[in-house]
Design a protein around this motif. Sequence first.
Motif, PDB file in Angstrom:
ATOM      1  N   SER A  55     -35.667 -84.511 -18.600  1.00 24.26           N
ATOM      2  CA  SER A  55     -35.587 -83.058 -18.709  1.00 24.26           C
ATOM      3  C   SER A  55     -35.455 -82.636 -20.175  1.00 24.26           C
ATOM      4  O   SER A  55     -36.173 -81.752 -20.652  1.00 24.26           O
ATOM      5  CB  SER A  55     -34.392 -82.561 -17.889  1.00 24.26           C
ATOM      6  OG  SER A  55     -34.215 -81.173 -18.043  1.00 24.26           O
ATOM      7  N   ASP A  56     -34.542 -83.265 -20.883  1.00 22.62           N
ATOM      8  CA  ASP A  56     -34.352 -82.945 -22.298  1.00 22.62           C
ATOM      9  C   ASP A  56     -35.600 -83.251 -23.119  1.00 22.62           C
ATOM     10  O   ASP A  56     -35.992 -82.465 -23.980  1.00 22.62           O
ATOM     11  CB  ASP A  56     -33.169 -83.728 -22.870  1.00 22.62           C
ATOM     12  CG  ASP A  56     -31.818 -83.157 -22.478  1.00 22.62           C
ATOM     13  OD1 ASP A  56     -31.744 -81.973 -22.090  1.00 22.62           O
ATOM     14  OD2 ASP A  56     -30.824 -83.897 -22.572  1.00 22.62           O
ATOM     15  N   GLU A  59     -38.137 -80.574 -22.680  1.00 26.45           N
ATOM     16  CA  GLU A  59     -37.749 -79.364 -23.411  1.00 26.45           C
ATOM     17  C   GLU A  59     -38.030 -79.505 -24.908  1.00 26.45           C
ATOM     18  O   GLU A  59     -38.529 -78.574 -25.549  1.00 26.45           O
ATOM     19  CB  GLU A  59     -36.260 -79.058 -23.199  1.00 26.45           C
ATOM     20  CG  GLU A  59     -35.892 -78.700 -21.797  1.00 26.45           C
ATOM     21  CD  GLU A  59     -36.502 -77.400 -21.320  1.00 26.45           C
ATOM     22  OE1 GLU A  59     -36.981 -76.609 -22.150  1.00 26.45           O
ATOM     23  OE2 GLU A  59     -36.481 -77.168 -20.103  1.00 26.45           O
ATOM     24  N   HIS A  86     -31.170 -79.424 -26.695  1.00 26.14           N
ATOM     25  CA  HIS A  86     -31.525 -80.543 -25.816  1.00 26.14           C
ATOM     26  C   HIS A  86     -31.421 -81.895 -26.530  1.00 26.14           C
ATOM     27  O   HIS A  86     -31.200 -82.916 -25.871  1.00 26.14           O
ATOM     28  CB  HIS A  86     -32.882 -80.302 -25.161  1.00 26.14           C
ATOM     29  CG  HIS A  86     -32.805 -79.223 -24.126  1.00 26.14           C
ATOM     30  ND1 HIS A  86     -32.233 -79.430 -22.891  1.00 26.14           N
ATOM     31  CD2 HIS A  86     -33.167 -77.919 -24.155  1.00 26.14           C
ATOM     32  CE1 HIS A  86     -32.257 -78.303 -22.198  1.00 26.14           C
ATOM     33  NE2 HIS A  86     -32.826 -77.366 -22.944  1.00 26.14           N
ATOM     34  N   THR A  87     -31.508 -81.902 -27.845  1.00 25.15           N
ATOM     35  CA  THR A  87     -31.184 -83.121 -28.593  1.00 25.15           C
ATOM     36  C   THR A  87     -29.696 -83.417 -28.437  1.00 25.15           C
ATOM     37  O   THR A  87     -29.300 -84.563 -28.203  1.00 25.15           O
ATOM     38  CB  THR A  87     -31.571 -82.966 -30.079  1.00 25.15           C
ATOM     39  OG1 THR A  87     -32.988 -82.760 -30.166  1.00 25.15           O
ATOM     40  CG2 THR A  87     -31.191 -84.203 -30.885  1.00 25.15           C
ATOM     41  N   THR A  89     -27.694 -82.429 -25.917  1.00 24.25           N
ATOM     42  CA  THR A  89     -27.346 -82.869 -24.565  1.00 24.25           C
ATOM     43  C   THR A  89     -27.819 -84.297 -24.302  1.00 24.25           C
ATOM     44  O   THR A  89     -27.129 -85.055 -23.616  1.00 24.25           O
ATOM     45  CB  THR A  89     -27.874 -81.906 -23.474  1.00 24.25           C
ATOM     46  OG1 THR A  89     -29.277 -81.746 -23.611  1.00 24.25           O
ATOM     47  CG2 THR A  89     -27.181 -80.557 -23.549  1.00 24.25           C
ATOM     48  N   THR A  90     -28.966 -84.674 -24.863  1.00 23.23           N
ATOM     49  CA  THR A  90     -29.405 -86.069 -24.726  1.00 23.23           C
ATOM     50  C   THR A  90     -28.377 -87.000 -25.347  1.00 23.23           C
ATOM     51  O   THR A  90     -27.981 -88.003 -24.734  1.00 23.23           O
ATOM     52  CB  THR A  90     -30.778 -86.291 -25.397  1.00 23.23           C
ATOM     53  OG1 THR A  90     -31.755 -85.524 -24.700  1.00 23.23           O
ATOM     54  CG2 THR A  90     -31.185 -87.766 -25.368  1.00 23.23           C
ATOM     55  N   ALA A 166     -23.156 -79.605 -20.292  1.00 23.53           N
ATOM     56  CA  ALA A 166     -24.537 -79.125 -20.398  1.00 23.53           C
ATOM     57  C   ALA A 166     -24.735 -77.804 -19.648  1.00 23.53           C
ATOM     58  O   ALA A 166     -25.599 -77.000 -20.031  1.00 23.53           O
ATOM     59  CB  ALA A 166     -25.499 -80.177 -19.852  1.00 23.53           C
TER      60      ALA A 166
END
Length: 182
Positions: A55-56, A59, A86-87, A89-90, A166
């Motif tokens: 998902s990340d 994005e 998203h970086t 959250t990864t 997140a």
Amino acid sequence: MKRLALLAAAAAMPLAACTSNGMMGMNDGQMPAGTPMSDMTPTEAMPYVTMAGASDLYEIESSRLALQKSQNPQIREFAQMMIDHHTLTTNTVMAAARQAGMNPPAPTLMPMQRQMLDELRGMTGAAFERTYLMQQRRAHDMALTLHRTYSERGDSMELRQAANSAVPLIERHIAALRTMNM
């Protein structure tokens, strides 16, 4: 090992079940239309990590395309926020997975996400921008369901905390998307 492969395949179902118009439908007879997404999201660690990473990555990659193709300042600002958040959250999910004793794989796109990126690559101008925003809305709805479900029912406390962190970011993205015109 066979169980892990089955779990990974099950984790891919919510994304693979989306048609190009974003509606849930039949996926080779595997999933009836109208099945609640929270019933299909993983509550086991490895499928969650796999889906969150995919998902990340989608994005980030789609937003890099937006920075290349869009001249709209609002879309460009949103795209940069997607890359940054998203970086983050990864990195958070991967760190939590390692803390939980896992060796998480590098994020990879799922087939539907590759199709979505291919669709974007072939577009320019207003058509690109409309499609990018439409895809972002669908992707964020799925991401919110993924992280919210895992934060509530996941099997790893470390990953539940990462998923929980997140959720507000994704909700912020959804709110930003609501303000953008298609």
